[in-house]
Write a protein that holds these residues in place. Structure first.
Motif, PDB file in Angstrom:
ATOM      1  N   GLU A  46      -6.804  23.338 -26.878  1.00  0.00           N
ATOM      2  CA  GLU A  46      -6.749  22.322 -26.054  1.00  0.00           C
ATOM      3  C   GLU A  46      -5.348  21.489 -25.769  1.00  0.00           C
ATOM      4  O   GLU A  46      -4.341  22.478 -26.904  1.00  0.00           O
ATOM      5  N   TRP A  58       3.117  13.234 -22.040  1.00  0.00           N
ATOM      6  CA  TRP A  58       1.399  13.227 -22.400  1.00  0.00           C
ATOM      7  C   TRP A  58       1.155  13.851 -24.276  1.00  0.00           C
ATOM      8  O   TRP A  58       1.677  14.459 -24.710  1.00  0.00           O
ATOM      9  N   TYR A  59       0.460  12.780 -24.462  1.00  0.00           N
ATOM     10  CA  TYR A  59      -0.048  13.190 -26.242  1.00  0.00           C
ATOM     11  C   TYR A  59      -1.497  13.093 -26.091  1.00  0.00           C
ATOM     12  O   TYR A  59      -2.050  12.306 -24.966  1.00  0.00           O
ATOM     13  N   SER A  60      -2.049  13.747 -27.084  1.00  0.00           N
ATOM     14  CA  SER A  60      -3.409  13.686 -26.801  1.00  0.00           C
ATOM     15  C   SER A  60      -4.120  12.646 -27.783  1.00  0.00           C
ATOM     16  O   SER A  60      -2.825  11.932 -29.256  1.00  0.00           O
ATOM     17  N   ASP A  61      -4.775  11.736 -27.440  1.00  0.00           N
ATOM     18  CA  ASP A  61      -5.620  11.465 -28.467  1.00  0.00           C
ATOM     19  C   ASP A  61      -5.582  11.130 -29.930  1.00  0.00           C
ATOM     20  O   ASP A  61      -5.025  10.221 -30.729  1.00  0.00           O
ATOM     21  N   SER A  62      -5.735  12.291 -30.668  1.00  0.00           N
ATOM     22  CA  SER A  62      -5.483  12.732 -31.185  1.00  0.00           C
ATOM     23  C   SER A  62      -4.975  12.812 -32.276  1.00  0.00           C
ATOM     24  O   SER A  62      -4.769  12.646 -33.394  1.00  0.00           O
ATOM     25  N   GLN A  64      -1.404  11.237 -31.014  1.00  0.00           N
ATOM     26  CA  GLN A  64      -1.384  10.087 -30.276  1.00  0.00           C
ATOM     27  C   GLN A  64      -0.094   9.586 -31.726  1.00  0.00           C
ATOM     28  O   GLN A  64      -1.026   8.792 -32.268  1.00  0.00           O
ATOM     29  N   ASP A  89      -5.961  19.418 -38.012  1.00  0.00           N
ATOM     30  CA  ASP A  89      -4.676  20.015 -37.402  1.00  0.00           C
ATOM     31  C   ASP A  89      -4.726  21.100 -37.297  1.00  0.00           C
ATOM     32  O   ASP A  89      -3.939  21.715 -36.588  1.00  0.00           O
TER      33      ASP A  89
END
Length: 120
Positions: A46, A58-62, A64, A89
């Motif tokens: 991921e 950019w960051y994944s929603d999980s 952010q 995590d």
């Protein structure tokens, strides 16, 4: 020869913080993109955070608001600061770098990975 070497993984309690570092051969600014991925056994790798040479991080929603990726010119590393860690995590975190060769083809390089475990 391009090499990426991660460090900083380990065990931390939920709510804690950890900082991962990826040492990069050559200049960190020679990469179109430097990024951090994570993987749990049996799951797909991921994308967690991405730092393009040009443009916004950019960051994944999980993650952010909790994780932050940065390039450190003094150390020639790309780092991942992880705050407010959650059990979900947990995983093996990998550093990735993308370059382009003289013909315009994309080349990707991976580190060996570092284990992050978040538990009580």
């Amino acid at each position: 020869q391009v090499q990426l070497v991660e460090s900083g993984g380990g065990w931390v309690q939920p709510g804690g913080s950890l900082r991962l570092s990826c040492a990069v051969s050559g200049s960190i600014f020679s990469f179109n993109v430097l990024a951090w991925y994570r993987q749990v056994p049996g799951n797909q790798r991921e994308l967690v955070a991405s730092s393009p040479r040009y443009g916004s991080r950019w960051y994944s929603d999980s993650v952010q608001g909790r994780f932050f990726i940065s390039r450190d010119p003094a150390k020639n590393t790309v780092d991942l600061q992880m705050n407010s860690l959650k059990p979900e995590d947990t995983g093996v975190y990998y550093c990735n770098g993308e370059q382009m060769n003289s013909s315009g083809s994309k080349l990707n390089y991976w580190g060996q990975g570092t284990q992050v475990t978040v538990s009580s």
